[in-house]
Design a protein around this motif. Structure first.
Motif, PDB file in Angstrom:
ATOM      1  N   GLU A  29      -8.513  11.411   3.621  1.00  0.00           N
ATOM      2  CA  GLU A  29      -8.460  10.951   2.338  1.00  0.00           C
ATOM      3  C   GLU A  29      -8.840   9.170   2.810  1.00  0.00           C
ATOM      4  OE1 GLU A  29      -5.644   8.179  -0.552  1.00  0.00           O
ATOM      5  OE2 GLU A  29      -5.464  11.355  -0.398  1.00  0.00           O
ATOM      6  N   ARG A  30      -8.278   8.438   3.325  1.00  0.00           N
ATOM      7  CA  ARG A  30      -8.720   7.111   4.231  1.00  0.00           C
ATOM      8  C   ARG A  30      -9.600   7.425   5.525  1.00  0.00           C
ATOM      9  NH1 ARG A  30      -3.281   4.717   5.342  1.00  0.00           N
ATOM     10  NH2 ARG A  30      -3.497   5.961   7.237  1.00  0.00           N
ATOM     11  N   LEU A 102      -8.385  -2.974   8.764  1.00  0.00           N
ATOM     12  CA  LEU A 102      -7.283  -3.624   8.199  1.00  0.00           C
ATOM     13  C   LEU A 102      -6.519  -2.486   7.710  1.00  0.00           C
ATOM     14  CD1 LEU A 102      -8.716  -6.111   5.925  1.00  0.00           C
ATOM     15  CD2 LEU A 102      -7.345  -6.274   7.784  1.00  0.00           C
ATOM     16  N   ALA A 103      -6.786  -0.861   6.691  1.00  0.00           N
ATOM     17  CA  ALA A 103      -6.274  -0.623   6.016  1.00  0.00           C
ATOM     18  C   ALA A 103      -5.724   1.229   7.357  1.00  0.00           C
ATOM     19  CB  ALA A 103      -6.542   0.297   5.379  1.00  0.00           C
ATOM     20  N   GLU A 104      -5.379   0.534   8.504  1.00  0.00           N
ATOM     21  CA  GLU A 104      -5.488   1.751   8.908  1.00  0.00           C
ATOM     22  C   GLU A 104      -6.131   4.031   9.054  1.00  0.00           C
ATOM     23  OE1 GLU A 104      -1.841   1.532   9.899  1.00  0.00           O
ATOM     24  OE2 GLU A 104      -1.387   0.006  10.872  1.00  0.00           O
ATOM     25  N   PRO A 105      -7.474   3.361   9.143  1.00  0.00           N
ATOM     26  CA  PRO A 105      -8.457   4.929   8.177  1.00  0.00           C
ATOM     27  C   PRO A 105      -7.461   6.291   9.721  1.00  0.00           C
ATOM     28  CG  PRO A 105      -9.923   3.636   9.975  1.00  0.00           C
ATOM     29  CD  PRO A 105      -8.583   2.378   9.989  1.00  0.00           C
ATOM     30  N   ASP A 106      -7.793   7.294   9.042  1.00  0.00           N
ATOM     31  CA  ASP A 106      -6.932   8.439   9.539  1.00  0.00           C
ATOM     32  C   ASP A 106      -8.596   9.272  10.110  1.00  0.00           C
ATOM     33  OD1 ASP A 106      -4.538   8.565   8.201  1.00  0.00           O
ATOM     34  OD2 ASP A 106      -5.660   8.994   6.647  1.00  0.00           O
ATOM     35  N   LEU A 107      -9.433   8.415   9.661  1.00  0.00           N
ATOM     36  CA  LEU A 107     -11.035   8.799  10.461  1.00  0.00           C
ATOM     37  C   LEU A 107     -11.298   7.658  10.745  1.00  0.00           C
ATOM     38  CD1 LEU A 107     -13.525  10.573  11.507  1.00  0.00           C
ATOM     39  CD2 LEU A 107     -13.595  11.212   8.494  1.00  0.00           C
ATOM     40  N   LEU A 108     -11.722   7.115  11.614  1.00  0.00           N
ATOM     41  CA  LEU A 108     -12.870   5.950  12.086  1.00  0.00           C
ATOM     42  C   LEU A 108     -14.241   6.393  12.777  1.00  0.00           C
ATOM     43  CD1 LEU A 108     -13.560   2.844  12.594  1.00  0.00           C
ATOM     44  CD2 LEU A 108     -11.983   2.954  14.741  1.00  0.00           C
TER      45      LEU A 108
END
Length: 190
Positions: A29-30, A102-108
């Motif tokens: 999602e993120r 910023l939002a600590e993604p699950d996939l960068l």
């Protein structure tokens, strides 16, 4: 190599571009996508990052706190009141990275994100990538340096002629370059 479709592939993985055929499954999602260059936006850095944090669902206070901490980590805190369009490419790239972590993604996804950074910024981005992996998120990146995070990578691929395949050791061999200087002193002073 340039022009092989790496950036298009990164945008497809991020969900910002549709594949010509096939489907993408398992995208978390993120997702955060850092392109090789942030466009010259007319916003001030701090205002822009606060807005990005709000889009990610952070409170204004939490957004400010995280943005300022990340800017400080990348030695860009002094630019928080500058317009993004007035920044150097390297400093603008640091802002692009901050906006996505910023939002600590699950996939960068990092698409040649190291290119414009100074050595300190490159080292910090290496650490960000390692931090992402340590907290269990995934990282996908493209870089022209075949040694970038080589000891940390779990897999490597090569994109040639629109075909993505596992990389082999041969794909990472660097060509030997011989430079012959006329009238150079021998032995070379060292």
């Amino acid at each position: 190599y340039n022009g092989t479709g790496k950036s298009t592939l990164m945008r497809i993985i991020a969900g910002a571009h549709r594949p010509g055929r096939g489907t993408i499954t398992g995208r978390p999602e993120r997702v955060a996508y850092v392109p090789g260059q942030l466009p010259p936006l007319p916003f001030k850095v701090h205002d822009y990052l606060r807005h990005c944090g709000r889009i990610h669902g952070l409170s204004p206070e939490e957004s400010d706190e995280r943005a300022l901490a990340w800017l400080e980590r990348f030695e860009a805190l002094g630019y928080r009141k500058h317009r993004i369009g007035d920044l150097s490419r390297g400093t603008a790239q640091k802002v692009a990275i901050v906006q996505e972590v910023l939002a600590e993604p699950d996939l960068l996804i990092l698409d040649e994100a190291w290119t414009s950074l100074d050595t300190y910024g490159q080292d910090q981005l290496d650490e960000v990538a390692r931090d992402v992996a340590r907290r269990g998120a995934r990282l996908v990146f493209v870089d022209h340096d075949p040694q970038r995070l080589a000891d940390d990578a779990t897999d490597a691929y090569v994109l040639r002629d629109g075909i993505l395949s596992h990389a082999s050791a041969v794909d990472f061999e660097m060509p030997l370059v011989l430079i012959d200087l006329e009238n150079a002193p021998w032995p070379w002073p060292g």
